[in-house]
Design a protein around this motif. Structure first.
Motif, short mmCIF file in Angstrom:
data_model
loop_
_atom_site.label_atom_id
_atom_site.label_comp_id
_atom_site.label_asym_id
_atom_site.label_seq_id
_atom_site.Cartn_x
_atom_site.Cartn_y
_atom_site.Cartn_z
N PRO A 1 0.81 -1.23 0.00
CA PRO A 1 0.00 0.00 0.00
C PRO A 1 0.85 1.27 0.00
CG PRO A 1 0.05 -0.92 2.19
CD PRO A 1 0.79 -1.89 1.33
N GLN A 2 1.79 1.34 -0.92
CA GLN A 2 2.73 2.45 -0.98
C GLN A 2 3.32 2.53 -2.38
OE1 GLN A 2 6.96 3.75 1.19
NE2 GLN A 2 5.91 1.89 1.80
N GLY B 1 1.46 15.12 2.42
CA GLY B 1 0.95 13.90 3.01
C GLY B 1 0.35 12.94 2.00
N SER B 2 -0.07 11.79 2.49
CA SER B 2 -0.58 10.71 1.64
C SER B 2 -2.10 10.63 1.75
CB SER B 2 0.02 9.36 2.07
OG SER B 2 1.41 9.33 1.84
N ALA B 3 -2.77 10.65 0.60
CA ALA B 3 -4.22 10.57 0.56
C ALA B 3 -4.68 9.21 1.08
CB ALA B 3 -4.73 10.79 -0.86
N LEU B 4 -5.81 9.21 1.75
CA LEU B 4 -6.31 8.00 2.39
C LEU B 4 -6.70 6.93 1.39
CD1 LEU B 4 -7.01 6.85 5.21
CD2 LEU B 4 -9.29 7.84 4.94
N ASP B 5 -7.19 7.32 0.22
CA ASP B 5 -7.75 6.34 -0.71
C ASP B 5 -6.89 6.12 -1.94
OD1 ASP B 5 -10.13 5.65 0.78
OD2 ASP B 5 -10.71 7.75 0.45
N GLU C 1 6.87 14.77 5.24
CA GLU C 1 6.19 14.05 4.17
C GLU C 1 5.51 12.78 4.68
OE1 GLU C 1 4.46 14.21 1.64
OE2 GLU C 1 5.88 14.45 0.02
N ASN C 2 5.97 12.21 5.76
CA ASN C 2 5.42 10.96 6.26
C ASN C 2 4.13 11.22 7.04
OD1 ASN C 2 7.67 9.86 5.12
ND2 ASN C 2 8.76 9.57 7.05
N MET C 3 3.13 11.73 6.33
CA MET C 3 1.88 12.15 6.97
C MET C 3 0.67 11.54 6.27
SD MET C 3 2.48 16.26 7.51
CE MET C 3 2.30 16.55 5.75
N LEU C 4 -0.40 11.43 7.03
CA LEU C 4 -1.70 11.07 6.49
C LEU C 4 -2.45 12.34 6.14
CD1 LEU C 4 -4.11 9.09 6.02
CD2 LEU C 4 -4.68 9.44 8.44
#
Length: 383
Positions: free
Chosen positions: A187-188, A296-300, A317-320
């Motif tokens: 998932p990345q 950050g990273s999008a949830l979907d 950057e390591n964020m939700l």
């Protein structure tokens, strides 16, 4: 199948290869925090690392000759700072380039195969000659650099040997490819270059595993509601499907796994700290903020590449990125989920240090997939 793991870090590549059937007789890593993480999990009886013999120290000082003919695989991720897109791009002028030690390990042990990985930056056009230099050294590890020989001169000798048709000495059939972990169920969106080689006398014909997951399948899954139904997202909270999404799923691939998929079952550490702190490494870290280039990273979607070092944790950057636009840092446990580490694997050190370990790691699932593909082509017995 016995192996040696170099530059082990926190164990992502090694755990994946363990799941693929390899058992390291020596695991070498110089960073004390990474070694402490592995040792802590050994004490806790975590099966993937329980039998690892950890050597903490400089790989340059390790003698690999006693392992000659006794192992099936050499693996590792030589330190990537010389080639990182976020680093200084020192490449062959950078003393942190540890590929020469990886090649020495292959030369001294003569394994049946090897697996090495590095950052995608190694494939940049400006590093192309050095990329070819690394590949040729792995193909012909017996052709050593002479004392005080410039790398360009050594490259010329390797090219001459390679084109001469001479197959004397130790030779490997080597393939290299950039793999996106998201295409294999991680998932990345994490791209790394892998070098895989088989000893030439084995006569192995091999290719990298084909991708099993795709963005197109995820878009179709979301557009037609299956994804949202699976996560019990109310219809009013679902985004409007893009007009470019096809009316039929024309791919037989599985949808990319998203950040939401990865975090399933974990309580939100900001709003449920009591439940969160009962889990390993799942504590809220305050201070996250969004700014240009660090959103950050999008949830979907699959998460953005987890980062390490000065361009990682301090950069934010390591964020939700939540659907409402707010952000928070990923916890260590959430980051471990994104790197497909098992939930019972404990990371040692402060939040910054453990995030650095995770930012440098190979996703366990990707390592397993590549490792199983290699293992399936090795002879039943060591040779």
């Amino acid at each position: 199948m016995k192996s040696i793991e170099l530059f082990a870090g926190a164990g992502g590549l090694g755990i994946g290869l363990h799941d693929a059937g390899f058992q390291p007789v020596n695991v070498i890593e110089w960073n004390s925090y990474c070694c402490d993480t592995i040792r802590e999990n050994k004490k806790r009886g975590i099966a993937a690392v329980d039998n690892w013999n950890v050597t903490q120290g400089d790989v340059c000082k390790v003698d690999f000759k006693p392992y000659e003919g006794k192992i099936r695989l050499v693996s590792g991720g030589p330190p990537c700072q010389p080639f990182s897109m976020g680093g200084k791009h020192g490449a062959y002028d950078d003393a942190r380039d540890m590929f020469p030690q990886a090649i020495r390990a292959v030369r001294e042990t003569s394994p049946q195969a090897f697996i090495f990985e590095n950052v995608k930056g190694l494939t940049r056009a400006s590093f192309r000659n050095y990329f070819e230099y690394i590949k040729l050294q792995l193909e012909h590890p017996d052709i050593k650099a002479r004392r005080d020989e410039e790398w360009e001169d050594h490259l010329a000798r390797l090219e001459q040997h390679h084109t001469s048709g001479s197959r004397s000495g130790l030779n490997y059939r080597v393939v290299a490819q950039v793999l996106n972990a998201a295409n294999y169920g991680v998932p990345q969106k994490r791209e790394r270059v892998f070098f895989v080689g088989f000893r030439e006398d084995l006569g192995v014909s091999w290719h990298f595993p084909l991708r099993t997951h795709s963005r197109e399948a995820l878009l179709w899954d979301q557009a037609h509601g299956d994804y949202w139904d699976r996560h019990r997202v109310a219809r009013k909270d679902r985004p409007v499907a893009s007009a470019s999404v096809p009316s039929e799923n024309h791919t037989n691939l599985t949808p990319w796994r998203t950040t939401r998929d990865a975090l399933l079952g974990l309580p939100d550490p900001e709003f449920d700290p009591v439940a969160s702190e009962k889990l390993l490494n799942h504590r809220f870290q305050p201070g996250a903020r969004s700014y240009h280039g660090h959103t950050g990273s999008a949830l979907d979607e699959p998460a953005k590449t987890l980062k390490a070092g000065v361009h990682g944790v301090p950069g934010g950057e390591n964020m939700l990125l939540r659907p409402n636009g707010s952000v928070r840092y990923f916890t260590v446990r959430e980051s471990a989920r994104l790197q497909t580490f098992p939930d019972d694997f404990l990371f040692h050190g402060s939040w910054t240090e453990t995030m650095r370990q995770l930012g440098n790691a190979v996703p366990v699932e990707l390592a397993r997939i590549v490792g199983e593909a290699v293992a399936s082509h090795l002879p039943m017995k060591a040779a």
